[in-house]
Motif scaffolding. Structure first.
Motif, PDB file in Angstrom:
ATOM      1  N   SER A  36       0.832  -1.222   0.000  1.00  0.00           N
ATOM      2  CA  SER A  36       0.000   0.000   0.000  1.00  0.00           C
ATOM      3  C   SER A  36       0.857   1.259   0.000  1.00  0.00           C
ATOM      4  O   SER A  36       0.429   2.299  -0.471  1.00  0.00           O
ATOM      5  CB  SER A  36      -0.960   0.011   1.193  1.00  0.00           C
ATOM      6  N   VAL A  37       2.094   1.159   0.540  1.00  0.00           N
ATOM      7  CA  VAL A  37       2.941   2.365   0.547  1.00  0.00           C
ATOM      8  C   VAL A  37       3.887   2.393  -0.660  1.00  0.00           C
ATOM      9  O   VAL A  37       4.718   3.280  -0.776  1.00  0.00           O
ATOM     10  CB  VAL A  37       3.719   2.538   1.876  1.00  0.00           C
ATOM     11  N   GLY A  38       3.776   1.388  -1.537  1.00  0.00           N
ATOM     12  CA  GLY A  38       4.489   1.488  -2.811  1.00  0.00           C
ATOM     13  C   GLY A  38       5.534   0.434  -3.102  1.00  0.00           C
ATOM     14  O   GLY A  38       6.123   0.438  -4.187  1.00  0.00           O
ATOM     15  N   TYR A  39       5.805  -0.472  -2.159  1.00  0.00           N
ATOM     16  CA  TYR A  39       6.774  -1.541  -2.485  1.00  0.00           C
ATOM     17  C   TYR A  39       6.193  -2.419  -3.596  1.00  0.00           C
ATOM     18  O   TYR A  39       4.999  -2.734  -3.584  1.00  0.00           O
ATOM     19  CB  TYR A  39       7.052  -2.426  -1.253  1.00  0.00           C
ATOM     20  N   ARG A  40       7.071  -2.817  -4.527  1.00  0.00           N
ATOM     21  CA  ARG A  40       6.629  -3.687  -5.617  1.00  0.00           C
ATOM     22  C   ARG A  40       7.570  -4.881  -5.795  1.00  0.00           C
ATOM     23  O   ARG A  40       7.554  -5.540  -6.836  1.00  0.00           O
ATOM     24  CB  ARG A  40       6.536  -2.894  -6.936  1.00  0.00           C
ATOM     25  N   SER A  41       8.409  -5.130  -4.778  1.00  0.00           N
ATOM     26  CA  SER A  41       9.266  -6.313  -4.799  1.00  0.00           C
ATOM     27  C   SER A  41       9.212  -6.929  -3.403  1.00  0.00           C
ATOM     28  O   SER A  41       9.328  -6.211  -2.401  1.00  0.00           O
ATOM     29  CB  SER A  41      10.693  -5.910  -5.178  1.00  0.00           C
ATOM     30  N   LEU A  42       9.012  -8.245  -3.350  1.00  0.00           N
ATOM     31  CA  LEU A  42       8.846  -8.951  -2.078  1.00  0.00           C
ATOM     32  C   LEU A  42       9.840 -10.092  -2.016  1.00  0.00           C
ATOM     33  O   LEU A  42      10.020 -10.811  -3.008  1.00  0.00           O
ATOM     34  CB  LEU A  42       7.421  -9.515  -1.979  1.00  0.00           C
ATOM     35  N   ASP A  43      10.475 -10.264  -0.864  1.00  0.00           N
ATOM     36  CA  ASP A  43      11.483 -11.317  -0.709  1.00  0.00           C
ATOM     37  C   ASP A  43      11.087 -12.255   0.429  1.00  0.00           C
ATOM     38  O   ASP A  43      11.092 -11.874   1.597  1.00  0.00           O
ATOM     39  CB  ASP A  43      12.848 -10.682  -0.391  1.00  0.00           C
ATOM     40  N   THR A  44      10.719 -13.492   0.054  1.00  0.00           N
ATOM     41  CA  THR A  44      10.405 -14.496   1.061  1.00  0.00           C
ATOM     42  C   THR A  44      11.291 -15.714   0.822  1.00  0.00           C
ATOM     43  O   THR A  44      12.231 -15.669   0.017  1.00  0.00           O
ATOM     44  CB  THR A  44       8.896 -14.854   1.041  1.00  0.00           C
ATOM     45  N   ALA A  45      11.040 -16.797   1.538  1.00  0.00           N
ATOM     46  CA  ALA A  45      11.843 -18.021   1.407  1.00  0.00           C
ATOM     47  C   ALA A  45      11.065 -19.167   2.034  1.00  0.00           C
ATOM     48  O   ALA A  45      10.268 -18.954   2.957  1.00  0.00           O
ATOM     49  CB  ALA A  45      13.182 -17.853   2.122  1.00  0.00           C
ATOM     50  N   GLN A  46      11.338 -20.370   1.540  1.00  0.00           N
ATOM     51  CA  GLN A  46      10.715 -21.535   2.154  1.00  0.00           C
ATOM     52  C   GLN A  46      11.046 -21.585   3.645  1.00  0.00           C
ATOM     53  O   GLN A  46      10.207 -21.887   4.483  1.00  0.00           O
ATOM     54  CB  GLN A  46      11.216 -22.800   1.455  1.00  0.00           C
ATOM     55  N   TYR A  47      12.285 -21.228   3.967  1.00  0.00           N
ATOM     56  CA  TYR A  47      12.786 -21.265   5.338  1.00  0.00           C
ATOM     57  C   TYR A  47      11.997 -20.343   6.274  1.00  0.00           C
ATOM     58  O   TYR A  47      11.905 -20.586   7.470  1.00  0.00           O
ATOM     59  CB  TYR A  47      14.258 -20.859   5.290  1.00  0.00           C
ATOM     60  N   TYR A  48      11.413 -19.266   5.745  1.00  0.00           N
ATOM     61  CA  TYR A  48      10.716 -18.290   6.601  1.00  0.00           C
ATOM     62  C   TYR A  48       9.310 -18.743   6.993  1.00  0.00           C
ATOM     63  O   TYR A  48       8.672 -18.133   7.844  1.00  0.00           O
ATOM     64  CB  TYR A  48      10.595 -16.918   5.905  1.00  0.00           C
ATOM     65  N   GLU A  49       8.829 -19.782   6.307  1.00  0.00           N
ATOM     66  CA  GLU A  49       7.493 -20.345   6.600  1.00  0.00           C
ATOM     67  C   GLU A  49       6.369 -19.306   6.487  1.00  0.00           C
ATOM     68  O   GLU A  49       5.385 -19.369   7.213  1.00  0.00           O
ATOM     69  CB  GLU A  49       7.486 -21.028   7.972  1.00  0.00           C
ATOM     70  N   ASN A  50       6.559 -18.328   5.604  1.00  0.00           N
ATOM     71  CA  ASN A  50       5.480 -17.345   5.413  1.00  0.00           C
ATOM     72  C   ASN A  50       5.192 -17.096   3.924  1.00  0.00           C
ATOM     73  O   ASN A  50       4.575 -16.089   3.577  1.00  0.00           O
ATOM     74  CB  ASN A  50       5.777 -16.033   6.155  1.00  0.00           C
ATOM     75  N   GLU A  51       5.629 -18.047   3.078  1.00  0.00           N
ATOM     76  CA  GLU A  51       5.359 -17.883   1.640  1.00  0.00           C
ATOM     77  C   GLU A  51       3.861 -17.768   1.355  1.00  0.00           C
ATOM     78  O   GLU A  51       3.431 -16.941   0.546  1.00  0.00           O
ATOM     79  CB  GLU A  51       5.885 -19.095   0.859  1.00  0.00           C
ATOM     80  N   ALA A  52       3.063 -18.622   2.027  1.00  0.00           N
ATOM     81  CA  ALA A  52       1.621 -18.648   1.741  1.00  0.00           C
ATOM     82  C   ALA A  52       0.995 -17.283   2.031  1.00  0.00           C
ATOM     83  O   ALA A  52       0.127 -16.808   1.284  1.00  0.00           O
ATOM     84  CB  ALA A  52       0.940 -19.725   2.586  1.00  0.00           C
ATOM     85  N   MET A  53       1.463 -16.648   3.126  1.00  0.00           N
ATOM     86  CA  MET A  53       0.876 -15.358   3.530  1.00  0.00           C
ATOM     87  C   MET A  53       1.303 -14.242   2.582  1.00  0.00           C
ATOM     88  O   MET A  53       0.557 -13.290   2.352  1.00  0.00           O
ATOM     89  CB  MET A  53       1.299 -15.006   4.958  1.00  0.00           C
ATOM     90  N   VAL A  54       2.505 -14.383   2.013  1.00  0.00           N
ATOM     91  CA  VAL A  54       2.942 -13.396   1.011  1.00  0.00           C
ATOM     92  C   VAL A  54       2.044 -13.516  -0.222  1.00  0.00           C
ATOM     93  O   VAL A  54       1.531 -12.518  -0.746  1.00  0.00           O
ATOM     94  CB  VAL A  54       4.435 -13.606   0.641  1.00  0.00           C
TER      95      VAL A  54
END
Ligand SMILES: NC(=O)c1ccc[n+]([C@@H]2O[C@H](COP(=O)([O-])OP(=O)(O)OC[C@H]3O[C@@H](n4cnc5c(N)ncnc54)[C@H](OP(=O)(O)O)[C@@H]3O)[C@@H](O)[C@H]2O)c1
Length: 274
Positions: A36-54
């Motif tokens: 919402s504030v303008g980011y257009r690149s997201l960095d997740t990982a299998q290791y972070y266990e939050n891919e689904a939420m991204v």
């Protein structure tokens, strides 16, 4: 937003939002705030266990998929070629996405050439747009590219004002691999946000120490993915494109390099030792 043109011609925003240590219970809210504030690149990982939420946040945002650059990272020790392919498809299933903009090998996994071949084929099959590595230092990086048809688009490594990794930055430039900084704010350690040298430079521009630390990397063409769970800090961390550090200011920040990372282990500590 400024972009970096990767070695395959694909444009990647030079600044994105990282979600390491963002608890899965708040990840969707945080990513929605970031978008919402303008980011257009997201960095997740299998290791972070939050891919689904991204993935859920991307869909909930209503922003067209092709306007968001999404990275994830494979984490599986010694997968076969077939297992590596299945592994990446697992990320896509969790995120409910048809493709990823960038997939990285999170750190040397032991049979990286097999993983890389799988990544190369997943690009041909349309599941991945770009492929790269993370935490690959000269030995593992050069072993990988020796047998590769595709040179990694990105190497995501720890680098920030206290650990500037100049030899690695030079090596990656020789291969045409973009450097992406993890921990661009030194993970909040070493008193970075009230560091006198960073604050002095920041005061001259009406900026915070955090903004100077990010600007220092961006000004060298290094991709950054700062993490914050606070919306006002997400805004602050993005607000780094309206000022420029002079040569003297860059030199002052260069002097903060300690030559070693914050955990105290050497650069090649993540090398896989079977
Ligand atoms: N490839 C790898 O092995 C690897 C390893 C580590 C990280 N990463 C990636 O790199 C991303 C960034 O690294 P990181 O999350 O470790 O550390 P970072 O972005 O350098 O620092 C994050 C820390 O700084 C705080 N912070 C952020 N902006 C701030 C500001 N403007 N003022 C004051 N405090 C601020 C955050 O706290 P609040 O959240 O409370 O604001 C958090 O404690 C990760 O999220 C992940 O995507 C990759």
């Amino acid at each position: 937003m400024q972009n970096v043109k990767l070695n395959n011609g694909i444009e990647m925003p030079i600044l994105g939002y990282g979600v390491y240590m963002v608890d899965p219970s708040i990840t969707e809210r945080c990513v929605l705030d970031a978008l919402s504030v303008g980011y257009r690149s997201l960095d997740t990982a299998q290791y972070y266990e939050n891919e689904a939420m991204v993935g859920a946040a991307v869909r909930a945002s209503g922003i067209p998929r092709d306007e968001i650059f999404i990275t994830s990272k494979l984490c599986q020790t010694r997968p076969s070629y077939a297992q590596a392919k299945e592994n990446v498809k697992g990320s896509l299933r969790r995120m409910k996405l048809d493709y990823l903009d960038l997939m990285l090998i999170h750190w040397p996994m032991g049979n990286d050439s097999d993983i890389w071949l799988a990544f190369e084929d997943l690009v041909k099959e349309g599941y991945l747009r770009s492929i790269g590595v993370s935490n690959f230092y000269p030995e593992t990086y050069e072993a990988l590219v020796k047998n590769a048809s595709v040179i990694p688009a990105v190497n995501q490594i720890e680098t920030h004002v206290f650990y500037q990794q100049r030899p690695m930055v030079e090596l990656m430039a020789r291969y045409g691999t973009a450097v992406e900084s993890w921990g661009p704010l030194a993970e909040g350690l070493n008193g970075i946000f009230s560091h006198p040298a960073l604050m002095e430079v920041g005061n001259a521009h009406g900026k915070t120490a955090a903004q100077v630390a990010l600007r220092f990397l961006i000004q060298q063409g290094i991709i950054v993915i700062p993490k914050s769970v606070h919306k006002e800090r997400m805004i602050q961390n993005m607000d780094v494109f309206d000022f420029e550090l002079s040569e003297d200011e860059m030199a002052a920040v260069r002097r903060l390099d300690t030559g070693h990372n914050l955990e105290g282990w050497p650069a090649d500590a993540l090398r896989y030792n079977p």
